[in-house]
Design a protein around this motif. Sequence first.
Motif, PDB file in Angstrom:
ATOM      1  N   PRO A  29      -1.711  -1.607   8.671  1.00 39.76           N
ATOM      2  CA  PRO A  29      -0.755  -0.507   8.426  1.00 39.76           C
ATOM      3  C   PRO A  29       0.084  -0.222   9.668  1.00 39.76           C
ATOM      4  N   GLU A  39       4.482   3.994   2.865  1.00 44.66           N
ATOM      5  CA  GLU A  39       3.416   3.424   3.687  1.00 44.66           C
ATOM      6  C   GLU A  39       3.670   1.926   3.847  1.00 44.66           C
ATOM      7  N   TYR A  41       2.876  -1.858   5.441  1.00 44.46           N
ATOM      8  CA  TYR A  41       1.789  -2.739   5.867  1.00 44.46           C
ATOM      9  C   TYR A  41       2.364  -4.107   6.234  1.00 44.46           C
ATOM     10  N   LEU A 174      -5.141  -3.904  -1.108  1.00 46.11           N
ATOM     11  CA  LEU A 174      -4.526  -2.597  -1.296  1.00 46.11           C
ATOM     12  C   LEU A 174      -5.266  -1.712  -2.301  1.00 46.11           C
ATOM     13  N   GLU A 177      -6.071   1.811  -1.312  1.00 45.51           N
ATOM     14  CA  GLU A 177      -5.042   2.542  -0.587  1.00 45.51           C
ATOM     15  C   GLU A 177      -4.406   3.606  -1.490  1.00 45.51           C
ATOM     16  N   ARG A 178      -3.622   4.476  -0.879  1.00 45.25           N
ATOM     17  CA  ARG A 178      -2.965   5.560  -1.622  1.00 45.25           C
ATOM     18  C   ARG A 178      -2.031   5.011  -2.697  1.00 45.25           C
ATOM     19  N   PRO A 180      -1.819   1.583  -4.398  1.00 48.81           N
ATOM     20  CA  PRO A 180      -2.409   0.244  -4.502  1.00 48.81           C
ATOM     21  C   PRO A 180      -1.481  -0.821  -5.077  1.00 48.81           C
ATOM     22  N   SER A 309       4.209   2.053  -1.385  1.00 53.23           N
ATOM     23  CA  SER A 309       3.895   1.161  -0.273  1.00 53.23           C
ATOM     24  C   SER A 309       4.835  -0.027  -0.249  1.00 53.23           C
TER      25      SER A 309
END
Length: 367
Positions: A29, A39, A41, A174, A177-178, A180, A309
């Motif tokens: 991240p 977000e 990555y 992922l 993750e918040r 995905p 993301s």
Amino acid sequence: MNKMRQWVRESIRIIEADFQRSADTHLIPLETPGLPGVELYFKDESSHPTGSLKHRLARSLFLYALCNGWLKPGAPVIEASSGSTAISEAYFARLLGLPFIAVVPASTAKEKLAQIAFYGGQSHLVDDPTQIYAESELLAKESGGHYLDQFTYAERATDWRANNNIAESIFHQLRFERFPVPSWLVSSPGTGGTLATLGRYVRYRQHTTRVLGADAERSVFFDSYVSGDRGLTLDCGSGIEGIGRPRVEVSFLPEVIDAMTKVPDALSLAAMHYLAERLGRRVGGSSGTNLIGALLAAERMVKQGEQGSVVAILCDGGERYATSYYDADWLRAHGYELQPLIAAVAACVERGQPLPPVAWDSGHRWE
């Protein structure tokens, strides 16, 4: 079972055993306080045994060639490459005890040539980077060897449905993750094979994820994407090693790409230096190109009130460019003044300031 079948079987076992000894690559991240709700990555492909994204491709190309009956015991393996693919292929050729010859532009970083040699490969330097294809074909014909031809076979040698390809790996990593399911996947085209894998996989798995191709300045992929003309050519090589091509490669599949951008070389190198500072280690120039692509996608998400993301590819490490992209004298000699652009990248990531104007096409013909 005849001797040839036995050799192929044993060669595939060796490659698969090597794969089982390797862990998956990391998903790192990167905080972007200036782009709220996004977000970011980086899929760190530099952690492969041969240090780059091309390790995946080389493995797939060798398996594809073996299963098609194209490789023979003791016969040379030849590849046209700007360095990273050749390094990875030299590694696999050594595993199988095969001679390897890399046909590379004479401008290829000497660190890459040293790594090809480290794995037992030879480098055949070509002054005109547009001639590496023809020279590879000629060497294969004269030596009785096989030209792997990454630019033709990248998109078909890779199992894009599964088998821990790069797309499947990203989605697996992922899942807690918040966000995905990423809004964007970003990759810069060299062969076009990674973009093809990403684009096919998200469609196959019915994800809403969009795929962005971040092209180099001296390359025809973006212009071909915009115009639909696959006959475009350039008379020079890319300024960012490993990505960008002077012709539209067979493995480039615009139909599975949702948008493309064309990033100036200076901005790619500035983003590379910024990313290296943020990560605490050097990365390659193509990772800078991908950072710009990711930031452009993130800017659009913020403007549209979208949260989610973004995953970009960190293609290789920067140790291969110690005497070029990370050398102040080299940068000065090539006319690069990066500090203002590094500051502009920092301002975008950290304070939400807009990036310098960069060409973008959303591929309306696919919408």
